[in-house]
Write a protein that holds these residues in place. Structure first.
Motif, PDB file in Angstrom:
ATOM      1  N   MET A   1      26.185  63.542  36.811  1.00  0.00           N
ATOM      2  CA  MET A   1      25.677  63.278  38.153  1.00  0.00           C
ATOM      3  C   MET A   1      25.223  61.828  38.267  1.00  0.00           C
ATOM      4  O   MET A   1      24.544  61.318  37.373  1.00  0.00           O
ATOM      5  CB  MET A   1      24.499  64.202  38.476  1.00  0.00           C
ATOM      6  N   ALA A   2      25.581  61.184  39.350  1.00  0.00           N
ATOM      7  CA  ALA A   2      25.108  59.826  39.615  1.00  0.00           C
ATOM      8  C   ALA A   2      23.629  59.872  39.984  1.00  0.00           C
ATOM      9  O   ALA A   2      23.113  60.921  40.385  1.00  0.00           O
ATOM     10  CB  ALA A   2      25.917  59.214  40.754  1.00  0.00           C
ATOM     11  N   PRO A   3      22.920  58.747  39.849  1.00  0.00           N
ATOM     12  CA  PRO A   3      21.475  58.749  40.117  1.00  0.00           C
ATOM     13  C   PRO A   3      21.056  59.353  41.459  1.00  0.00           C
ATOM     14  O   PRO A   3      20.068  60.101  41.494  1.00  0.00           O
ATOM     15  CB  PRO A   3      21.105  57.265  40.007  1.00  0.00           C
ATOM     16  N   PRO A   4      21.756  59.102  42.578  1.00  0.00           N
ATOM     17  CA  PRO A   4      21.323  59.743  43.827  1.00  0.00           C
ATOM     18  C   PRO A   4      21.365  61.270  43.743  1.00  0.00           C
ATOM     19  O   PRO A   4      20.449  61.947  44.237  1.00  0.00           O
ATOM     20  CB  PRO A   4      22.318  59.203  44.858  1.00  0.00           C
ATOM     21  N   MET A   5      22.416  61.820  43.136  1.00  0.00           N
ATOM     22  CA  MET A   5      22.497  63.268  42.998  1.00  0.00           C
ATOM     23  C   MET A   5      21.457  63.776  42.006  1.00  0.00           C
ATOM     24  O   MET A   5      20.888  64.857  42.190  1.00  0.00           O
ATOM     25  CB  MET A   5      23.894  63.702  42.563  1.00  0.00           C
ATOM     26  N   LEU A   6      21.193  63.006  40.978  1.00  0.00           N
ATOM     27  CA  LEU A   6      20.153  63.391  40.027  1.00  0.00           C
ATOM     28  C   LEU A   6      18.797  63.499  40.715  1.00  0.00           C
ATOM     29  O   LEU A   6      18.036  64.448  40.480  1.00  0.00           O
ATOM     30  CB  LEU A   6      20.074  62.378  38.876  1.00  0.00           C
ATOM     31  N   ARG A   7      18.485  62.522  41.562  1.00  0.00           N
ATOM     32  CA  ARG A   7      17.213  62.567  42.289  1.00  0.00           C
ATOM     33  C   ARG A   7      17.134  63.811  43.171  1.00  0.00           C
ATOM     34  O   ARG A   7      16.081  64.462  43.254  1.00  0.00           O
ATOM     35  CB  ARG A   7      17.030  61.292  43.119  1.00  0.00           C
ATOM     36  N   GLU A   8      18.238  64.145  43.816  1.00  0.00           N
ATOM     37  CA  GLU A   8      18.273  65.341  44.646  1.00  0.00           C
ATOM     38  C   GLU A   8      18.058  66.598  43.805  1.00  0.00           C
ATOM     39  O   GLU A   8      17.308  67.504  44.185  1.00  0.00           O
ATOM     40  CB  GLU A   8      19.616  65.425  45.376  1.00  0.00           C
TER      41      GLU A   8
ATOM     42  N   ARG B   1      19.047  53.184  32.438  1.00  0.00           N
ATOM     43  CA  ARG B   1      17.771  52.910  33.110  1.00  0.00           C
ATOM     44  C   ARG B   1      17.744  53.548  34.501  1.00  0.00           C
ATOM     45  O   ARG B   1      16.761  54.201  34.872  1.00  0.00           O
ATOM     46  CB  ARG B   1      17.543  51.398  33.225  1.00  0.00           C
ATOM     47  N   ALA B   2      18.812  53.382  35.259  1.00  0.00           N
ATOM     48  CA  ALA B   2      18.862  53.981  36.596  1.00  0.00           C
ATOM     49  C   ALA B   2      18.835  55.493  36.509  1.00  0.00           C
ATOM     50  O   ALA B   2      18.221  56.171  37.354  1.00  0.00           O
ATOM     51  CB  ALA B   2      20.119  53.511  37.329  1.00  0.00           C
ATOM     52  N   ILE B   3      19.473  56.046  35.501  1.00  0.00           N
ATOM     53  CA  ILE B   3      19.449  57.498  35.299  1.00  0.00           C
ATOM     54  C   ILE B   3      18.030  57.963  35.001  1.00  0.00           C
ATOM     55  O   ILE B   3      17.541  58.951  35.562  1.00  0.00           O
ATOM     56  CB  ILE B   3      20.421  57.884  34.170  1.00  0.00           C
ATOM     57  N   ALA B   4      17.352  57.233  34.128  1.00  0.00           N
ATOM     58  CA  ALA B   4      15.980  57.605  33.768  1.00  0.00           C
ATOM     59  C   ALA B   4      15.048  57.537  34.968  1.00  0.00           C
ATOM     60  O   ALA B   4      14.139  58.363  35.122  1.00  0.00           O
ATOM     61  CB  ALA B   4      15.471  56.698  32.654  1.00  0.00           C
ATOM     62  N   GLU B   5      15.270  56.560  35.834  1.00  0.00           N
ATOM     63  CA  GLU B   5      14.397  56.384  36.991  1.00  0.00           C
ATOM     64  C   GLU B   5      14.614  57.448  38.074  1.00  0.00           C
ATOM     65  O   GLU B   5      13.868  57.497  39.049  1.00  0.00           O
ATOM     66  CB  GLU B   5      14.600  54.979  37.565  1.00  0.00           C
ATOM     67  N   SER B   6      15.600  58.315  37.884  1.00  0.00           N
ATOM     68  CA  SER B   6      15.815  59.419  38.826  1.00  0.00           C
ATOM     69  C   SER B   6      14.747  60.498  38.680  1.00  0.00           C
ATOM     70  O   SER B   6      14.628  61.366  39.545  1.00  0.00           O
ATOM     71  CB  SER B   6      17.196  60.033  38.611  1.00  0.00           C
TER      72      SER B   6
END
Length: 279
Positions: free
Chosen positions: A218-225, A248-253
């Protein structure tokens, strides 16, 4: 050095037997006088996170029980290039015979530890925890997962036995996410990790009894969702295609964990050498 499910003596014996064959070290036997002594220094030529020095010492002791060994740094230490890791003094034939097995082990494990440390640094301060996977070299899992710990990472499953992980093929054969999870629950399995690759799979997995969600590719936007939908009910794990430039972007989700197969699957060996000590 105490590693669960790892027999150090058996590993050393098997590794040396592979190298010695049925004729032994014909080079050292021919070239090195029987009574010759060797004083050596093991040194890192790269900046590394160290792992495997006690195993290297075991190789030297296996062939020269009277060898004098000074382990200069501890496993888990980060050192700059040019750092002396170990000093040895003993029978030249024995130590040169053990040299390659000792170095191969330290180079590989320090390579795993060093790559792990790089990924750990990349997510520092995010609250996410770096995990390894079961993508290990057959026969070396216990050692490679030890090296991950020395690099600051955390071990995921050690094997198929310690928790259930329901992945896409399990789901396909079982007939759906909910049905696969239900069967694991009915089997009395306490820890049930479920791989999902779509938001709509999350609710069925949780409702059926999943205790951990692996959010696959999953890309970061989908991860956040996904993290928002889970809302802390179970740990979340990002997995699949994670790279140093994306972690880093993944972790910040907001995910709890990030698993990275390449820590053990493709870590480059550290450049470490053993040389005759200067007189």
């Amino acid at each position: 050095m105490n590693i669960r499910n790892f027999d150090l003596d058996a590993f050393v014996h098997a590794t040396l037997a592979e190298d010695l064959g049925d004729r032994g070290d014909i080079t050292s036997a021919a070239v090195i006088p029987a009574g010759a002594r060797f004083n050596g220094v093991m040194e890192s030529r790269d900046p590394i996170a160290v792992a495997g020095l006690p195993i290297a010492a075991a190789f030297f002791r296996a062939l020269d029980p009277d060898v004098a060994i000074e382990q200069v740094v501890e496993d888990g230490t980060r050192v700059p290039a040019g750092t002396v890791l170990m000093r040895i003094s003993g029978k030249a034939r024995a130590l040169l015979t053990a040299e390659r097995s000792a170095l191969n082990t330290v180079q590989h494990l320090s390579g795993v530890a060093t790559l792990t440390a790089t990924y750990v640094d990349a997510i520092s301060g995010t609250g996410a925890t770096l995990l390894d996977t079961r993508k290990t070299i057959p026969g070396l899992r216990a050692l490679e997962k030890y090296a991950v710990r020395m690099g600051g990472g955390t071990n995921h499953r050690m094997g198929l036995w310690d928790s259930a992980m329901i992945k896409d093929n399990h789901v396909a054969v079982a007939g759906g996410v909910a049905e696969a999870v239900r069967r694991a629950v009915d089997a009395g399995i306490a820890q049930i990790i479920v791989e999902v690759d779509a938001i709509e799979q999350i609710a069925p997995a949780l409702d059926a009894g999943a205790t951990h969600l692996l959010l696959d590719n999953m890309a970061p936007p989908m991860l956040r969702e996904a993290v928002a939908l889970v809302h802390g009910r179970v740990p979340t794990e990002a997995s699949g295609g994670v790279r140093l430039d994306t972690i880093r972007a993944i972790a910040e989700s907001g995910v709890t964990y990030i698993s990275v197969g390449r820590l053990t699957q493709s870590a480059p060996a550290a450049d470490i050498g053993l040389d005759l000590a200067a007189a």
